[in-house]
Design a protein around this motif. Structure first.
Motif, PDB file in Angstrom:
ATOM      1  N   ILE A   1       0.833  -1.212   0.000  1.00 26.82           N
ATOM      2  CA  ILE A   1       0.000   0.000   0.000  1.00 26.82           C
ATOM      3  C   ILE A   1       0.865   1.260   0.000  1.00 26.82           C
ATOM      4  N   THR A   2       1.654   1.442   1.041  1.00 24.84           N
ATOM      5  CA  THR A   2       2.388   2.691   1.196  1.00 24.84           C
ATOM      6  C   THR A   2       3.859   2.414   1.472  1.00 24.84           C
ATOM      7  N   LYS A   3       4.706   3.160   0.781  1.00 25.67           N
ATOM      8  CA  LYS A   3       6.145   3.078   1.003  1.00 25.67           C
ATOM      9  C   LYS A   3       6.613   4.409   1.592  1.00 25.67           C
ATOM     10  N   ILE A   4       7.414   4.347   2.639  1.00 25.50           N
ATOM     11  CA  ILE A   4       7.985   5.571   3.199  1.00 25.50           C
ATOM     12  C   ILE A   4       9.484   5.488   2.993  1.00 25.50           C
ATOM     13  N   GLU A   5      10.014   6.451   2.275  1.00 24.52           N
ATOM     14  CA  GLU A   5      11.419   6.393   1.859  1.00 24.52           C
ATOM     15  C   GLU A   5      12.005   7.799   1.889  1.00 24.52           C
ATOM     16  N   ASP A   6      13.149   7.935   2.555  1.00 25.78           N
ATOM     17  CA  ASP A   6      13.764   9.254   2.675  1.00 25.78           C
ATOM     18  C   ASP A   6      12.732  10.313   3.057  1.00 25.78           C
ATOM     19  N   GLU A   7      11.898   9.955   3.998  1.00 28.56           N
ATOM     20  CA  GLU A   7      10.899  10.888   4.525  1.00 28.56           C
ATOM     21  C   GLU A   7       9.832  11.298   3.518  1.00 28.56           C
TER      22      GLU A   7
ATOM     23  N   GLY B   1       4.747   2.858  32.613  1.00 30.00           N
ATOM     24  CA  GLY B   1       6.085   2.705  32.039  1.00 30.00           C
ATOM     25  C   GLY B   1       6.554   3.915  31.252  1.00 30.00           C
ATOM     26  N   GLY B   2       5.608   4.626  30.681  1.00 28.09           N
ATOM     27  CA  GLY B   2       5.973   5.848  29.965  1.00 28.09           C
ATOM     28  C   GLY B   2       6.940   5.632  28.824  1.00 28.09           C
ATOM     29  N   GLU B   3       6.671   4.645  27.994  1.00 28.09           N
ATOM     30  CA  GLU B   3       7.550   4.322  26.873  1.00 28.09           C
ATOM     31  C   GLU B   3       7.327   5.242  25.670  1.00 28.09           C
ATOM     32  N   GLY B   4       6.254   5.946  25.648  1.00 33.61           N
ATOM     33  CA  GLY B   4       5.901   6.707  24.453  1.00 33.61           C
ATOM     34  C   GLY B   4       5.139   5.837  23.477  1.00 33.61           C
ATOM     35  N   LEU B   5       4.751   6.450  22.371  1.00 36.81           N
ATOM     36  CA  LEU B   5       3.923   5.771  21.363  1.00 36.81           C
ATOM     37  C   LEU B   5       4.654   4.588  20.742  1.00 36.81           C
ATOM     38  N   ARG B   6       4.017   3.444  20.749  1.00 37.40           N
ATOM     39  CA  ARG B   6       4.581   2.257  20.105  1.00 37.40           C
ATOM     40  C   ARG B   6       4.306   2.288  18.604  1.00 37.40           C
ATOM     41  N   ARG B   7       5.310   2.041  17.808  1.00 40.21           N
ATOM     42  CA  ARG B   7       5.071   1.856  16.379  1.00 40.21           C
ATOM     43  C   ARG B   7       6.046   0.809  15.844  1.00 40.21           C
ATOM     44  N   VAL B   8       5.715   0.230  14.709  1.00 40.23           N
ATOM     45  CA  VAL B   8       6.569  -0.775  14.101  1.00 40.23           C
ATOM     46  C   VAL B   8       7.758  -0.065  13.465  1.00 40.23           C
ATOM     47  N   PRO B   9       8.999  -0.428  13.831  1.00 32.19           N
ATOM     48  CA  PRO B   9      10.150   0.216  13.200  1.00 32.19           C
ATOM     49  C   PRO B   9      10.137  -0.042  11.685  1.00 32.19           C
ATOM     50  N   GLU B  10      10.594   0.967  10.921  1.00 28.57           N
ATOM     51  CA  GLU B  10      10.553   0.847   9.453  1.00 28.57           C
ATOM     52  C   GLU B  10      11.249  -0.423   8.960  1.00 28.57           C
ATOM     53  N   GLU B  11      12.305  -0.868   9.678  1.00 33.49           N
ATOM     54  CA  GLU B  11      13.044  -2.042   9.176  1.00 33.49           C
ATOM     55  C   GLU B  11      12.272  -3.347   9.355  1.00 33.49           C
ATOM     56  N   GLU B  12      11.157  -3.291  10.029  1.00 36.57           N
ATOM     57  CA  GLU B  12      10.337  -4.498  10.145  1.00 36.57           C
ATOM     58  C   GLU B  12       9.169  -4.485   9.157  1.00 36.57           C
ATOM     59  N   ILE B  13       9.193  -3.499   8.258  1.00 35.76           N
ATOM     60  CA  ILE B  13       8.141  -3.399   7.242  1.00 35.76           C
ATOM     61  C   ILE B  13       8.773  -3.590   5.868  1.00 35.76           C
ATOM     62  N   GLU B  14       8.233  -4.511   5.101  1.00 30.40           N
ATOM     63  CA  GLU B  14       8.748  -4.727   3.752  1.00 30.40           C
ATOM     64  C   GLU B  14       7.690  -4.285   2.749  1.00 30.40           C
TER      65      GLU B  14
END
Lengths: 246, 246, 246, 246
Positions: free
Chosen positions: A7-13, D224-237
């Motif tokens: 669906i969406t690619k995020i690359e170099d912001e 815990g105050g970890e901040g917003l959880r999101r999937v790191p870009e390197e785990e998205i292909e």
């Protein structure tokens, strides 16, 4: 790899939706064209854009009395954030509210090749299986269906699924004692199939269409300042055991 | 009377949204024009339609890694109906995800008259109050904001709130060690205020924009057939008491 | 490391909750003791178990007319799965429904040291700030509060927060024209603080208590087979613009 | 009459649950006894109370890695209210997470009379129909099932459904290449049926049991105050079309 997505690619912001720069889409394409793109993978033709606009507009609101409208307003009245009230409203969209579009689309897709429609419908009636996409709690004829099928014809997307939907409707009206109109769920289902969408995506269009209506109701509820909504005691009838000792 | 509403009237089986026949709207107006109508009460001008299209398009998706995207996909992976997965995704849109638009809009509206912006921003920084609508978890500059402000200028809606938003951004970048860009939440907030919308309605626009993206992710998850998503045990660290006897 | 947790450890296919084997807990401890354990980190004394049982029992249900009860039933009536209907019901638990327990707990905790309660309450009244945990939409006196405070006394947990809650209630009744009873939210808040729980956990207890009641209502709705609930048109008053041409 | 209910009666400001005064229940009965009462209509015997305690305790938590645990924590990390995070977590309890209890209960109830279990299981295997209530994503043997069936025997509630569940498990293990244990969903389902509950109510017990665990995870996340959880870009292909011109 945790998530695979096309669906969406995020690359170099920078973001690319289905390969197109989101910044370019923002200035050059309409929201509805981008909705089509994000769900279909390709940009729509002008005819597809026109038809999708009609489909989404037709379902934008149906008042505060629907299950989703009422739930969204009750949850907003309890002083929740708007996104919480909206999510609750969407949860009300079960089998019996907006869910028919999915059922109808599945039925049309599976029975597209059927030669003997009258027999099929008669047999469902005998088994007391209610066809999704037909009938309406309030309306005896659903004008919104006619309008949508009209736009489908005009844009060249009135195809085998629309034809099937109307034939079934005609048979139903012949063999039933009260009117069972092709409703907006049924018409949307048939048209989306003729546009080439999978039946499993059809309900998504209904929800996309109705979200702005729900947002309007939530805002109206917040602005109205009515206080917490609850069912008055006189509208509740208790039918359980009378007071008894432990 | 249980519900008072100025949004939709249903009469003799016909629907009127803000006074206009829904059937007519379906054939004569676009979905985005009707979204504006249902939320504002009046139909938009061509400039307003163009700007609203840009605002909604810019926020349509941000990949599966956002809190809402991830939650929607996990809930879909547990084999829930699409509307259930969507509602869960929307619930993730709290203060820290999409919520900034509301906070920014409120802040801009309340400080529109402030003469001494630098002092205001400095004082917030000293109190360690984080300004909503600025900064981004991933991006160091949010190109989507520039694009939206560009369309706002072009359509004549760049007004006092947009100017304030940009001035604050400039001050923030001067006094901070790392870039704190005006993000899409902040830009949407300022533009919606300059279009005349109330700050309490701003988050609704973000949600309306993002719903189609979430629907696409849910459908992709359903079609992908990955099975139930769960966190692998090696990504969980237990820090509680060691096994002990009762 | 994605998640750090001190709650549950899974090791060699065995589970340990706060260090105790879940299999052992299952045979040797009651559910309410394990609820206390999971939330507090340690097992309760007999007095704590008795008091927590009372707190949870007192809030188990309040009929189908509450915001959460009504929403859960409407969503179930749309033929959704029970967990979907339950989640929707829980979403109704905003500031105005069950939310007061959190607000009251926070207020009691912050004002525990205050010497001059009458002045504090008078000043809030002058500012028209409504104290959470006092007053009830239906009841003029909340017998459930007395019962809970009684059990708190009996088990030795009636402490400074309970005393403060009652003193504030007395002042409120003196200076108000209509009864503003310490309600179940306020009593639960004070007792949970005196048991040593953080105010941010208090609403969780209300929800844990009410979930079984909501499950009962959802099941009753599913079994009842009433069909989709909607607001009858005669209970909706339209106050928007009259039908107009595009 | 809008709502008919046999659960709770509110009269003269007093509440009666299934006929019993809620104030009396609060002081004289445990929470689990009242949970049984609200769902069944009658108070449990000591044996029923003991068995229900075991069922609820066994399912109280399974760590942050389950779909519901992860979703609840992500939504809490976006700074939502606890009830919102909890509702989102519950929404993750679809067919594949906790949903098996319902499926298993339905299957056991419908096949209770079957004489030839081996044939039935073999035929399902040939049709590649996966039996709900058997198998586990992580565990090769589900010790929690043994413990629960043990308590069922001890309390005299090991009946025809439990026997059927175990016989099916034995056949499955004979004909499969990898272990497919009777899991906690399957054991809970069989026991609840032997206690006399309807299969449609079984999932409700799982949810009631797990809610305190989810509340603990939400509180841990908030604290815990970890901040917003999101999937790191390197785990998205990204697997969609490459950047292309409009």
């Amino acid at each position: 790899m945790k998530y695979q997505t096309a669906i969406t690619k995020i690359e170099d912001e920078r973001e690319f939706v289905r390969g197109y720069s989101l910044e370019e889409l923002t200035t050059k394409k309409s929201f509805v064209e981008t909705v089509y793109l994000v769900l279909r993978g390709e940009l729509p033709t002008a005819a597809e854009t026109r038809l999708l606009n009609a489909l989404l507009t037709a379902a934008i609101d149906h008042g505060p009395g629907t299950a989703s409208g009422q739930v969204a307003r009750i949850v907003a009245s309890a002083q929740n954030s708007p996104h919480t009230a909206l999510a609750a409203g969407i949860l009300a969209m079960g089998e019996r509210h907006g869910g028919a579009i999915e059922g109808a689309a599945r039925f049309f897709q599976e029975n597209k090749e059927t030669g003997h429609i009258a027999g099929l419908v008669q047999s469902l009636k005998e088994q007391k299986i209610r066809l999704p996409g037909y009938g309406h709690a309030v309306l005896t004829h659903d004008g919104r269906s006619d309008v949508l099928l009209g736009v489908a014809k005009e844009t060249g997307f009135y195809g085998p699924h629309c034809a099937l939907a109307e034939k079934i409707g005609a048979v139903l009206n012949q063999i039933s004692s009260k009117p069972i109109p092709l409703n907006i769920d049924g018409a949307m289902a048939a048209i989306l199939l003729d546009m080439g969408f999978d039946w499993r995506l059809t309900k998504g269009f209904f929800i996309i269409a109705r979200v702005p209506g729900l947002v309007a109701h939530i805002y109206e509820e917040m602005a109205g300042g009515e206080g917490l909504r609850r069912v008055p005691e006189e509208e509740i009838e208790y039918s359980g055991p009378e007071p008894r000792a432990l």
